[in-house]
Design a protein around this motif. Sequence first.
Motif, PDB file in Angstrom:
ATOM      1  N   PHE A 172       0.827  -1.117   0.101  1.00 52.77           N
ATOM      2  CA  PHE A 172      -0.121   0.025   0.115  1.00 52.77           C
ATOM      3  C   PHE A 172       0.698   1.322  -0.152  1.00 52.77           C
ATOM      4  N   CYS A 173       0.353   2.174  -0.540  1.00 54.36           N
ATOM      5  CA  CYS A 173       1.202   3.363  -0.929  1.00 54.36           C
ATOM      6  C   CYS A 173       0.503   4.704  -0.809  1.00 54.36           C
ATOM      7  N   GLY A 174       0.914   5.908  -0.812  1.00 52.32           N
ATOM      8  CA  GLY A 174       0.369   7.091  -0.728  1.00 52.32           C
ATOM      9  C   GLY A 174      -0.120   7.266  -2.333  1.00 52.32           C
ATOM     10  N   HIS A 175      -0.870   8.690  -2.492  1.00 49.56           N
ATOM     11  CA  HIS A 175      -1.682   8.738  -4.034  1.00 49.56           C
ATOM     12  C   HIS A 175      -1.659  10.041  -4.297  1.00 49.56           C
ATOM     13  N   GLY A 176      -1.905  10.380  -5.353  1.00 47.04           N
ATOM     14  CA  GLY A 176      -2.317  11.509  -5.932  1.00 47.04           C
ATOM     15  C   GLY A 176      -3.756  11.573  -5.364  1.00 47.04           C
ATOM     16  N   ILE A 177      -4.156  12.916  -5.233  1.00 44.93           N
ATOM     17  CA  ILE A 177      -5.633  13.295  -4.601  1.00 44.93           C
ATOM     18  C   ILE A 177      -6.132  14.661  -5.101  1.00 44.93           C
ATOM     19  N   GLY A 178      -7.394  14.549  -5.641  1.00 45.20           N
ATOM     20  CA  GLY A 178      -7.959  15.885  -5.967  1.00 45.20           C
ATOM     21  C   GLY A 178      -9.498  15.795  -5.978  1.00 45.20           C
ATOM     22  N   ARG A 179      -9.817  15.751  -7.213  1.00 43.46           N
ATOM     23  CA  ARG A 179     -11.387  15.529  -7.488  1.00 43.46           C
ATOM     24  C   ARG A 179     -11.550  13.977  -7.513  1.00 43.46           C
ATOM     25  N   LYS A 180     -10.655  13.295  -7.616  1.00 43.53           N
ATOM     26  CA  LYS A 180     -10.907  11.824  -7.377  1.00 43.53           C
ATOM     27  C   LYS A 180      -9.767  11.342  -5.846  1.00 43.53           C
ATOM     28  N   PHE A 181     -10.449  10.279  -5.395  1.00 47.46           N
ATOM     29  CA  PHE A 181     -10.066   9.797  -4.150  1.00 47.46           C
ATOM     30  C   PHE A 181      -8.634   9.396  -4.361  1.00 47.46           C
ATOM     31  N   HIS A 182      -8.372   8.623  -5.259  1.00 47.13           N
ATOM     32  CA  HIS A 182      -7.038   8.101  -5.758  1.00 47.13           C
ATOM     33  C   HIS A 182      -6.742   8.497  -7.025  1.00 47.13           C
ATOM     34  N   GLU A 183      -5.633   9.178  -7.329  1.00 48.54           N
ATOM     35  CA  GLU A 183      -5.183   9.625  -8.590  1.00 48.54           C
ATOM     36  C   GLU A 183      -3.744   9.471  -8.712  1.00 48.54           C
ATOM     37  N   GLU A 184      -3.031   9.541  -9.833  1.00 53.24           N
ATOM     38  CA  GLU A 184      -1.723   9.497 -10.006  1.00 53.24           C
ATOM     39  C   GLU A 184      -0.802  10.636  -9.473  1.00 53.24           C
ATOM     40  N   PRO A 185       0.302  10.744  -8.894  1.00 49.92           N
ATOM     41  CA  PRO A 185       1.123   9.264  -8.744  1.00 49.92           C
ATOM     42  C   PRO A 185       0.875   8.278  -7.651  1.00 49.92           C
ATOM     43  N   GLN A 186       1.410   7.120  -7.503  1.00 49.56           N
ATOM     44  CA  GLN A 186       1.554   6.382  -6.421  1.00 49.56           C
ATOM     45  C   GLN A 186       2.724   6.696  -5.715  1.00 49.56           C
ATOM     46  N   VAL A 187       2.815   6.772  -4.427  1.00 48.16           N
ATOM     47  CA  VAL A 187       3.703   7.366  -3.609  1.00 48.16           C
ATOM     48  C   VAL A 187       4.323   6.193  -2.606  1.00 48.16           C
ATOM     49  N   MET A 188       5.486   5.764  -3.026  1.00 47.08           N
ATOM     50  CA  MET A 188       6.072   4.419  -2.323  1.00 47.08           C
ATOM     51  C   MET A 188       6.558   4.931  -1.109  1.00 47.08           C
ATOM     52  N   HIS A 189       6.526   4.186   0.097  1.00 44.73           N
ATOM     53  CA  HIS A 189       7.227   4.840   1.215  1.00 44.73           C
ATOM     54  C   HIS A 189       8.569   3.790   1.294  1.00 44.73           C
ATOM     55  N   TYR A 190       9.116   3.260   0.386  1.00 41.11           N
ATOM     56  CA  TYR A 190      10.215   2.612   0.153  1.00 41.11           C
ATOM     57  C   TYR A 190      10.876   2.853  -1.254  1.00 41.11           C
ATOM     58  N   LEU A 199       9.150  15.934  -8.917  1.00 40.12           N
ATOM     59  CA  LEU A 199       8.065  16.635  -8.064  1.00 40.12           C
ATOM     60  C   LEU A 199       8.090  18.134  -8.875  1.00 40.12           C
ATOM     61  N   VAL A 200       6.847  18.521  -9.147  1.00 39.33           N
ATOM     62  CA  VAL A 200       6.804  19.971  -9.839  1.00 39.33           C
ATOM     63  C   VAL A 200       5.532  20.597  -8.925  1.00 39.33           C
ATOM     64  N   PRO A 201       5.767  21.810  -8.962  1.00 40.78           N
ATOM     65  CA  PRO A 201       4.637  22.892  -8.267  1.00 40.78           C
ATOM     66  C   PRO A 201       3.230  22.310  -8.787  1.00 40.78           C
ATOM     67  N   GLY A 202       2.250  22.178  -7.791  1.00 39.89           N
ATOM     68  CA  GLY A 202       1.126  21.985  -8.009  1.00 39.89           C
ATOM     69  C   GLY A 202       0.628  20.608  -8.096  1.00 39.89           C
ATOM     70  N   MET A 203       1.719  19.747  -7.673  1.00 40.09           N
ATOM     71  CA  MET A 203       1.314  18.395  -7.544  1.00 40.09           C
ATOM     72  C   MET A 203       0.675  18.180  -6.010  1.00 40.09           C
ATOM     73  N   VAL A 204      -0.297  17.226  -6.045  1.00 44.20           N
ATOM     74  CA  VAL A 204      -0.854  17.090  -4.489  1.00 44.20           C
ATOM     75  C   VAL A 204      -1.075  15.511  -4.345  1.00 44.20           C
ATOM     76  N   PHE A 205      -0.537  15.180  -3.386  1.00 42.95           N
ATOM     77  CA  PHE A 205      -0.539  13.687  -3.097  1.00 42.95           C
ATOM     78  C   PHE A 205      -0.436  13.468  -1.536  1.00 42.95           C
ATOM     79  N   THR A 206      -0.749  12.184  -1.011  1.00 44.74           N
ATOM     80  CA  THR A 206      -0.553  11.923   0.239  1.00 44.74           C
ATOM     81  C   THR A 206       0.642  11.174   0.538  1.00 44.74           C
ATOM     82  N   ILE A 207       1.289  11.260   1.834  1.00 43.42           N
ATOM     83  CA  ILE A 207       2.333  10.319   2.414  1.00 43.42           C
ATOM     84  C   ILE A 207       1.889   9.763   3.678  1.00 43.42           C
ATOM     85  N   GLU A 208       1.535   8.532   3.575  1.00 42.82           N
ATOM     86  CA  GLU A 208       1.106   7.682   4.704  1.00 42.82           C
ATOM     87  C   GLU A 208       1.631   6.451   4.916  1.00 42.82           C
TER      88      GLU A 208
END
Length: 270
Positions: A172-190, A199-208
């Motif tokens: 399981f990993c973090g994920h992009g988020i916005g109007r959708k619950f889960h968007e690209e990119p996938q954010v691995m914790h390893y 990473l570019v300005p305006g990207m939004v994602f979770t770290i979890e």
Amino acid sequence: MTITIKTGADIDGMRVAGRLASEVLDMLTPHVVPGISTEALDKLAHDYIFNVQQAIPAPLNYAPPGYTPYPKSICTSINHQVCHGIPNDRPLKNGDIVNIDVTVIKDGWHGDTSRMFVVGEGSIAARRLCQMTYESMWKGIAKVKPGMRLGDIGHTIQTFAENLGFSIVREFCGHGIGRKFHEEPQVMHYGRPGTMEELVPGMVFTIEPMVNAGRREIREMGDGWTIVTKDRSLSAQWEHTVLVTETGYEVLTLSAGSPPPPAFITAAAT
């Protein structure tokens, strides 16, 4: 892979959704005590999101491909449960640890955050796991700025946790988020530094990050949702939604009751 870059107006909407998600956890905090059930916590959250925030709990009836609809408004993962625990009527006991994961939809935007709670008097080992998992999330957040890569975040989290003798859940990993619950990119914790998307300005994602006290292997329970550690060791997780800014990062899921950032974050800001 298409990563949506958020506009200024988009980000304004996500700030509101993120703050609301965190405020649900603020509201729940005094109720997380021995004897309360996660079912009762779910009802408190559900009513607060609908009636006070006039928003929508994203998990309720969420059904990605291959899954039955999720039946509750929050996720509550206790002790050796890694994630996606379904609230039920079992009372929380003194010494339990529980992750409460909240995602709110407000005006079409999603805010996603989770916190660990120690119920009553937790063991030293349980408290250490929760605290170090919190710090591992912030180690990852601190890597967020334009020009860095997602692999830098994952590598930092993995190195920090494994050097403490813990293991990182990889399925399981973090994920992009916005109007959708889960968007690209996938954010691995390893991972390896200098790899994956830049990473570019305006990207939004979770770290979890999900961090286990024992081995990293997991399994799915019969309800089709709850994930547990195979060796039944304790597991902890924290989550924030993060925006890449022109100069670094902004955490979108902060509120008045958010736990303060670790000392290494505040020291870096001075």
